[in-house]
Design an enzyme around this catalytic site. Structure first.
Site, PDB file in Angstrom:
ATOM      1  N   ASN A  95      19.279  -0.549 -19.102  1.00  0.00           N
ATOM      2  CA  ASN A  95      17.937  -1.107 -18.851  1.00  0.00           C
ATOM      3  C   ASN A  95      17.937  -2.431 -18.093  1.00  0.00           C
ATOM      4  OD1 ASN A  95      19.035  -2.341 -21.130  1.00  0.00           O
ATOM      5  ND2 ASN A  95      17.043  -2.803 -21.977  1.00  0.00           N
TER       6      ASN A  95
ATOM      7  N   GLU B 156      24.508  -6.294 -29.711  1.00  0.00           N
ATOM      8  CA  GLU B 156      23.059  -6.528 -29.589  1.00  0.00           C
ATOM      9  C   GLU B 156      22.404  -5.161 -29.627  1.00  0.00           C
ATOM     10  OE1 GLU B 156      21.051  -8.930 -29.748  1.00  0.00           O
ATOM     11  OE2 GLU B 156      22.697 -10.352 -29.973  1.00  0.00           O
TER      12      GLU B 156
ATOM     13  N   CYS C 285      15.052  -4.126 -25.257  1.00  0.00           N
ATOM     14  CA  CYS C 285      15.172  -4.294 -26.709  1.00  0.00           C
ATOM     15  C   CYS C 285      14.194  -5.358 -27.185  1.00  0.00           C
ATOM     16  CB  CYS C 285      16.607  -4.614 -27.097  1.00  0.00           C
ATOM     17  SG  CYS C 285      17.214  -6.094 -26.343  1.00  0.00           S
TER      18      CYS C 285
HETATM   19  C1  UN1 Z   1      14.776  -9.764 -21.737  1.00  0.00           C
HETATM   20  O1  UN1 Z   1      13.944  -9.672 -22.648  1.00  0.00           O
HETATM   21  O2  UN1 Z   1      14.468 -10.188 -20.609  1.00  0.00           O
HETATM   22  O3  UN1 Z   1      18.697  -4.817 -23.841  1.00  0.00           O
HETATM   23  C2  UN1 Z   1      16.184  -9.426 -21.958  1.00  0.00           C
HETATM   24  C3  UN1 Z   1      17.762  -5.624 -23.863  1.00  0.00           C
HETATM   25  C4  UN1 Z   1      18.059  -7.045 -24.276  1.00  0.00           C
HETATM   26  C5  UN1 Z   1      17.798  -8.007 -23.181  1.00  0.00           C
HETATM   27  C6  UN1 Z   1      16.380  -8.400 -23.046  1.00  0.00           C
HETATM   28  N1  UN1 Z   1      19.446  -7.146 -24.685  1.00  0.00           N
HETATM   29  O4  UN1 Z   1      16.646  -5.265 -23.552  1.00  0.00           O
END
Ligand code: UN1
Length: 486
Positions: A151, A248, A282
């Site tokens: 993503n 994460e 996320c």
């Molecule tokens: C964001 O909110 O710009 O995988 C980054 C994801 C998170 C990163 C979000 N680790 O969406």
């Protein structure tokens, strides 16, 4: 024009001997963006050997010199932002503006870590003994495995690889197999910057390649971003072998709109949080909690905005939301909506792909808002990773904060209010890693910690000074002069 899939091992670009791997444009799935043989688990041995071979010299290179290479890589990324941003939109499906923005963000992250040599390298403590000082210095872990999701195909790899490298580690990286081209672009930026062979190795393949990296006897640390199930499996396997892991994972992020919120601002930001990147972050807003004094007006305005959101080809400049990444993602999102409906949810808008017209062939899902009336529903607890927002009405602000906090996840949240007391209460009541007051739930600046509370993350946080916690370990040095009397 289809780009070739190549892997970077020991400074050489090689073709893969695995099954054919192909990324397609999710807006026009017949268009192949990149194609070539996947890497095989056996390639992991070669890449690990290259990374281990390069590790001593890289760790001994002064941090300012390592940083200079990140800075040179940032220049390459920045110079190519328009082209790579367009490729990103074509391969991943976020809008071109977001794609170009993400490539620029990757450059910004590289520059932040490029300057790490100018920041504090450790700590100094007083000693209880005369003539002694105690230093806490940092050492690299060694060879780290990096596994990244689709993503943010260039920003997330940059925010893992940049700190890994600047702190003196070497890397074996496996990106999501749906976005090989952007992975190749980032690796090209590093080779063009003059990174020595073996310091960064890129293997593009399926989960078997990821598993071979995680399970490799030579690995000294693993940083992963992706699904909760995979993250837990990786962390468990790493822990069983004493290997540090950073994972994460999921989020079920709430936006809380209180009676005194600025309605226009809140609508604007909830739209961005829920539907930018087609909800595939996320940190996306997937739960909305509204209090009685604003609920009707807010939901009316939000529905109008969702229904008029321009969904279309990401490379068209009028498009505000593109497709999801794959047919499987499209099915899982619409399946999640169907389940919500059987569990009592009401579809206020969206919920379906587009049966006819130019969007019928792509992996599109209409922006979706579901209303829940207090009944338990999976859509309130489980991440769907798509443009789906579930709404509940709270009795009052206290109830709204309690609902926001009622999740096993704790990645991010957004609270909309003009009352400072309420905003400060939210800081206390909602247990999250990232809290936005009057801005959308997504977004992460390179110089501050990023990561989740509760079950959203395992191991140290990412970005800013937090990244050092994971990519180094400390050596505590009791430092005394070499004579008997100080
Ligand atoms: C964001 O909110 O710009 O995988 C980054 C994801 C998170 C990163 C979000 N680790 O969406």
């Amino acid at each position: 024009m289809t780009a070739p899939v190549r892997h970077l091992v020991d400074g050489r670009w090689i073709a893969g001997d695995g099954e054919p791997l192909r990324s397609v444009n999710p807006a026009h799935p017949r268009v192949v963006v990149a194609e070539g043989g996947a890497a095989l688990p056996a390639d992991v041995d070669t890449a690990m050997a290259a990374a281990a071979g390069a590790a001593p010299a890289w760790a001994a290179t002064p941090i300012h010199q390592r940083g200079a290479m990140l800075s040179a890589a940032a220049d390459v990324v920045e110079r190519n932002a328009e082209q790579w941003g367009l490729e990103l939109a074509t391969e991943e499906g976020k809008t071109r503006a977001e794609g170009v923005g993400e490539v620029r963000r990757a450059a910004q992250i590289l520059r932040y870590y490029a300057n790490e040599g100018d920041r504090s390298a450790g700590e100094l403590y007083a000693s209880p003994r005369a003539g002694e000082q105690i230093l806490v210095t940092r050492r690299p872990l060694g060879v780290v495995g990096i596994i990244t999701p689709f993503n943010f195909p260039i920003a997330i790899p940059a925010w893992k690889i940049a700190p890994a490298l600047v702190y003196g580690n070497t890397v074996v990286w496996k990106p999501a197999s749906t976005v090989p081209l952007l992975a190749i672009r980032l690796a090209q930026a590093f080779t063009e910057a003059g990174l020595p062979p073996g310091v960064l190795n890129l293997l593009i393949g399926d989960s078997d390649v990821g598993e071979a990296i995680v399970g490799h006897a030579g690995i000294d640390g693993i940083s992963f971003t992706g699904s909760t199930a995979v993250g837990r499996r990786i962390a468990a396997s790493a822990a069983a072998r004493g290997v540090p892991a950073q994972a994460e994972m999921g989020g079920k992020n709430a936006a809380v709109v209180l009676d005194d919120a600025d309605l226009d601002l809140a609508v604007e930001q909830v739209m961005l949080g829920a539907f930018r990147s087609t909800g595939q972050k996320c940190t996306a807003t997937s739960r909305l909690i509204v209090t009685p004094g604003i609920a009707d007006a807010f939901l009316d305005a939000l529905l109008t905005r969702a229904e008029t959101l321009q969904v279309g080809d990401p490379v068209d400049d009028t498009t505000q939301m593109g497709p999801v990444i794959s047919a499987a993602a499209q099915q899982s999102v619409t399946g999640g909506v169907d389940t919500a409906v059987t569990q009592g949810a009401t579809v206020l808008t969206g919920g379906r792909p587009y049966p006819d017209g130019p969007l019928a062939d792509g992996y599109f899902v209409a922006p979706t808002i579901l209303q829940l009336d207090g009944e338990p529903a999976d859509v309130w607890t489980d991440e769907l990773f798509g443009p789906v927002l579930a709404v509940r009405r709270a009795a009052d602000a206290e109830d709204a904060f309690a609902l926001a906090d009622d999740s096993e996840f704790g990645l991010s949240a957004a609270v909309f209010t003009q009352d400072l007391t309420r905003a400060l209460q939210a800081v206390d009541r909602i247990d999250v890693g990232v809290l936005h007051v009057n801005s959308e739930s997504a977004g992460a600046d390179p110089h501050v910690p990023f990561g989740g509370a509760k079950k959203s993350g395992l191991g140290p946080k990412e970005q800013g000074t937090a990244a050092r916690e994971f990519f180094t370990h400390t050596t505590t040095v009791y430092l005394r002069g070499g004579t008997a009397r100080p």
